[in-house]
Design a protein around this motif. Structure first.
Motif, PDB file in Angstrom:
ATOM      1  N   UNK A 222      19.277  24.381  53.608  1.00 19.12           N
ATOM      2  CA  UNK A 222      19.524  25.298  54.704  1.00 19.12           C
ATOM      3  C   UNK A 222      20.431  24.660  55.752  1.00 19.12           C
ATOM      4  N   UNK A 223      20.163  23.391  56.081  1.00 10.91           N
ATOM      5  CA  UNK A 223      20.983  22.708  57.084  1.00 10.91           C
ATOM      6  C   UNK A 223      22.435  22.623  56.640  1.00 10.91           C
ATOM      7  N   UNK A 224      22.624  22.303  55.373  1.00 10.34           N
ATOM      8  CA  UNK A 224      23.982  22.144  54.857  1.00 10.34           C
ATOM      9  C   UNK A 224      24.773  23.446  54.950  1.00 10.34           C
ATOM     10  N   UNK A 225      24.147  24.552  54.561  1.00  9.89           N
ATOM     11  CA  UNK A 225      24.818  25.852  54.641  1.00  9.89           C
ATOM     12  C   UNK A 225      25.157  26.199  56.090  1.00  9.89           C
ATOM     13  N   UNK A 226      24.211  25.956  56.992  1.00 12.19           N
ATOM     14  CA  UNK A 226      24.433  26.259  58.405  1.00 12.19           C
ATOM     15  C   UNK A 226      25.573  25.420  58.970  1.00 12.19           C
ATOM     16  N   UNK A 227      25.634  24.167  58.596  1.00 12.77           N
ATOM     17  CA  UNK A 227      26.706  23.290  59.079  1.00 12.77           C
ATOM     18  C   UNK A 227      28.057  23.690  58.531  1.00 12.77           C
ATOM     19  N   UNK A 228      28.099  24.090  57.276  1.00 12.98           N
ATOM     20  CA  UNK A 228      29.360  24.535  56.693  1.00 12.98           C
ATOM     21  C   UNK A 228      29.847  25.811  57.375  1.00 12.98           C
ATOM     22  N   UNK A 229      28.939  26.753  57.575  1.00 10.40           N
ATOM     23  CA  UNK A 229      29.298  28.001  58.252  1.00 10.40           C
ATOM     24  C   UNK A 229      29.748  27.721  59.679  1.00 10.40           C
ATOM     25  N   UNK A 230      29.033  26.857  60.382  1.00 14.88           N
ATOM     26  CA  UNK A 230      29.405  26.564  61.764  1.00 14.88           C
ATOM     27  C   UNK A 230      30.728  25.820  61.837  1.00 14.88           C
ATOM     28  N   UNK A 231      31.011  24.971  60.856  1.00 16.93           N
ATOM     29  CA  UNK A 231      32.298  24.269  60.819  1.00 16.93           C
ATOM     30  C   UNK A 231      33.439  25.259  60.596  1.00 16.93           C
ATOM     31  N   UNK A 232      33.241  26.201  59.693  1.00 19.69           N
ATOM     32  CA  UNK A 232      34.250  27.235  59.450  1.00 19.69           C
ATOM     33  C   UNK A 232      34.478  28.067  60.713  1.00 19.69           C
ATOM     34  N   UNK A 233      33.397  28.469  61.367  1.00 23.05           N
ATOM     35  CA  UNK A 233      33.520  29.237  62.610  1.00 23.05           C
ATOM     36  C   UNK A 233      34.234  28.431  63.689  1.00 23.05           C
ATOM     37  N   UNK A 234      33.958  27.137  63.769  1.00 26.78           N
ATOM     38  CA  UNK A 234      34.577  26.267  64.762  1.00 26.78           C
ATOM     39  C   UNK A 234      36.083  26.153  64.522  1.00 26.78           C
ATOM     40  N   UNK A 235      36.476  25.984  63.264  1.00 24.02           N
ATOM     41  CA  UNK A 235      37.907  25.876  62.929  1.00 24.02           C
ATOM     42  C   UNK A 235      38.628  27.191  63.237  1.00 24.02           C
ATOM     43  N   UNK A 236      38.014  28.313  62.882  1.00 19.42           N
ATOM     44  CA  UNK A 236      38.605  29.620  63.180  1.00 19.42           C
ATOM     45  C   UNK A 236      38.718  29.828  64.686  1.00 19.42           C
ATOM     46  N   UNK A 237      37.694  29.436  65.425  1.00 14.16           N
ATOM     47  CA  UNK A 237      37.726  29.580  66.883  1.00 14.16           C
ATOM     48  C   UNK A 237      38.825  28.727  67.496  1.00 14.16           C
ATOM     49  N   UNK A 238      38.991  27.505  67.008  1.00 16.95           N
ATOM     50  CA  UNK A 238      40.044  26.629  67.527  1.00 16.95           C
ATOM     51  C   UNK A 238      41.419  27.221  67.243  1.00 16.95           C
ATOM     52  N   UNK A 239      41.610  27.742  66.048  1.00 14.88           N
ATOM     53  CA  UNK A 239      42.890  28.368  65.699  1.00 14.88           C
ATOM     54  C   UNK A 239      43.145  29.604  66.564  1.00 14.88           C
ATOM     55  N   UNK A 240      42.105  30.401  66.790  1.00 15.64           N
ATOM     56  CA  UNK A 240      42.248  31.603  67.615  1.00 15.64           C
ATOM     57  C   UNK A 240      42.637  31.241  69.045  1.00 15.64           C
ATOM     58  N   UNK A 241      41.944  30.275  69.635  1.00 15.35           N
ATOM     59  CA  UNK A 241      42.237  29.884  71.018  1.00 15.35           C
ATOM     60  C   UNK A 241      43.652  29.310  71.116  1.00 15.35           C
ATOM     61  N   UNK A 242      44.051  28.491  70.158  1.00 16.71           N
ATOM     62  CA  UNK A 242      45.407  27.936  70.169  1.00 16.71           C
ATOM     63  C   UNK A 242      46.452  29.039  70.064  1.00 16.71           C
ATOM     64  N   UNK A 243      46.231  29.999  69.175  1.00 17.19           N
ATOM     65  CA  UNK A 243      47.172  31.108  69.022  1.00 17.19           C
ATOM     66  C   UNK A 243      47.186  31.996  70.268  1.00 17.19           C
ATOM     67  N   UNK A 244      46.023  32.229  70.835  1.00 17.89           N
ATOM     68  CA  UNK A 244      45.942  33.097  72.017  1.00 17.89           C
ATOM     69  C   UNK A 244      46.622  32.469  73.225  1.00 17.89           C
ATOM     70  N   UNK A 245      46.456  31.164  73.406  1.00 12.17           N
ATOM     71  CA  UNK A 245      47.067  30.500  74.553  1.00 12.17           C
ATOM     72  C   UNK A 245      48.571  30.333  74.392  1.00 12.17           C
ATOM     73  N   UNK A 246      49.073  30.333  73.167  1.00 14.52           N
ATOM     74  CA  UNK A 246      50.512  30.227  72.967  1.00 14.52           C
ATOM     75  C   UNK A 246      51.193  31.587  72.889  1.00 14.52           C
ATOM     76  N   UNK A 247      50.427  32.654  72.990  1.00 16.10           N
ATOM     77  CA  UNK A 247      50.958  34.001  72.932  1.00 16.10           C
ATOM     78  C   UNK A 247      51.768  34.302  74.196  1.00 16.10           C
ATOM     79  N   UNK A 248      53.003  34.775  74.058  1.00 18.21           N
ATOM     80  CA  UNK A 248      53.808  35.073  75.241  1.00 18.21           C
ATOM     81  C   UNK A 248      53.245  36.236  76.072  1.00 18.21           C
ATOM     82  N   UNK A 249      52.399  37.056  75.493  1.00 20.24           N
ATOM     83  CA  UNK A 249      51.813  38.177  76.229  1.00 20.24           C
ATOM     84  C   UNK A 249      50.655  37.728  77.113  1.00 20.24           C
TER      85      UNK A 249
END
Length: 70
Positions: free
Chosen positions: A1-28
């Motif tokens: 259970x811990x392993x699955x939760x950590x993998x899911x949270x790592x995926x969510x963390x990477x997606x969140x980092x990519x989203x924030x980076x893209x959002x902050x570099x958005x000219x709008x």
């Protein structure tokens, strides 16, 4: 259970980092959105993105604290 939760949270963390980076570099980001008389400008957008990033970091760290159910 811990392993699955950590993998899911790592995926969510990477997606969140990519989203924030893209959002902050958005000219709008500098555009102001008016909601009635309230102006939602770049400063508030940055606050929203910072809160989102903080929540994702918290959830990622919390995945290491969860204990197995017996």
């Amino acid at each position: 259970m811990k392993r699955k939760l950590r993998i899911i949270s790592l995926i969510m963390f990477v997606i969140a980092a990519a989203f924030v980076a893209a959002a902050l570099s958005n000219p709008a980001l500098g555009q102001v959105i008016y909601i009635g008389d309230f102006a939602f400008g770049p400063k508030l957008w940055r606050i929203c993105y910072a809160l989102y990033a903080a929540v994702m970091i918290y959830l990622f760290i919390a995945s290491f604290i969860v204990q197995n159910k017996k």
